[in-house]
Design a protein around this motif. Structure first.
Motif: not given
Length: 291
Positions: A57-61, A82-87, A153-154
């Motif tokens: 659930d951690t957001v990665i930037v 890829a595929g490891k994080f929701k955002e 992708v948003r």
């Protein structure tokens, strides 16, 4: 008074893949620093992702002081995440967008922001890029994202507004991108005087900032900063020698949170910052237009 939350892991990790940049944007706080030129080592990136993957659930930037698409292992990094994080988010000047990167981006990234300006200003503010070239690359990516990747992708188009920006430039920017991207953002210029995070018109009443309990910034060399407005502060730790969790719960972080909780802020980065966040989910300064 803010009641300090201390989650066991950051809610948001900002990873500086590159401190190097290929543009000299007139607004960029880089101009107040010694030349930045570096790339995160693949082993360091793997170490960070392997630990963070336990918290999907951690957001990665994937950006900070430089242009992430400059990294020679950029596609490899995206394939790893890829595929490891929701955002997973990224901002880019889009000059290095290529067909080869489109698939990697749409497989790994959930939100991408393009740093631009109105066409009349762009060639003078985003030196040495040319507006027509960059717009074309973005439009080709948007077509790929919408038609091939199903709009996974948003997207955001962003510009910087200064006290000298003509109102018609802002209006033109919004008109150009309103039907092309999911979100438009007009940022207020910050750090103009070399005080990172400072803005021309600060908020009237200082409140505690949630970032010490929300976000961790990791520079390309593994040193840990406070948040996206920390451009050259003394590090709070070093990921090369400690884990994220160890640093997140160390004395330096606990002390910073206590300063904000008491509103007795002595940290040299935080005390002069006007861009503090009063609560998670706020947008900071500037105007945001959602589609």
């Amino acid at each position: 008074m803010l009641k300090t939350m201390e989650p066991i892991f950051p809610k948001r990790l900002e990873l500086e893949l590159a401190s190097s940049c290929n543009l000299r944007c007139v607004y960029c706080p880089r101009r107040h620093l010694s030349p930045l030129s570096g790339f995160m080592e693949p082993e360091l990136f793997k170490k960070i992702i392997n630990e963070a993957a336990h918290y999907p659930d951690t957001v990665i930037v994937l950006h900070r002081r430089g242009e992430s698409l400059l990294h020679p292992k950029f596609i490899d990094f995206l394939n790893l995440i890829a595929g490891k994080f929701k955002e997973v988010q990224i901002a880019t000047n889009a000059t290095l967008l290529t067909e080869e990167k489109f698939r990697a981006i749409t497989d790994a990234i959930t939100f991408i922001s393009f740093s631009l300006d109105a066409p009349d200003a762009y060639n003078n503010t985003r030196v040495p890029a040319k507006y027509e070239d960059v717009e074309g690359k973005i439009l080709r990516f948007l077509e790929f994202n919408n038609k091939i990747a199903g709009g996974k992708v948003r997207t955001q188009a962003s510009m910087v507004k200064t006290e000298h920006t003509p109102v018609e430039n802002v209006a033109a920017f919004k008109e150009i991108w309103k039907d092309r991207v999911n979100r438009i953002r007009v940022y207020e210029e910050h750090s103009k005087d070399g005080v990172f995070g400072a803005i021309k018109t600060p908020r009237n009443q200082r409140r505690p900032c949630v970032m010490p309990s929300y976000e961790m910034l990791i520079y390309d060399d593994g040193n840990v900063g406070r948040c996206n407005h920390d451009w050259n502060g003394n590090p709070l730790g070093d990921i090369k020698t400690n884990t994220i969790t160890q640093i997140w719960t160390n004395a330096a972080y606990k002390g910073l949170r206590a300063q904000h909780e008491r509103l007795e802020i002595s940290d040299p980065v935080c005390k002069n910052c006007d861009s503090w966040y009063p609560e998670m989910g706020t947008q900071g300064t500037g105007e945001v237009i959602e589609k």
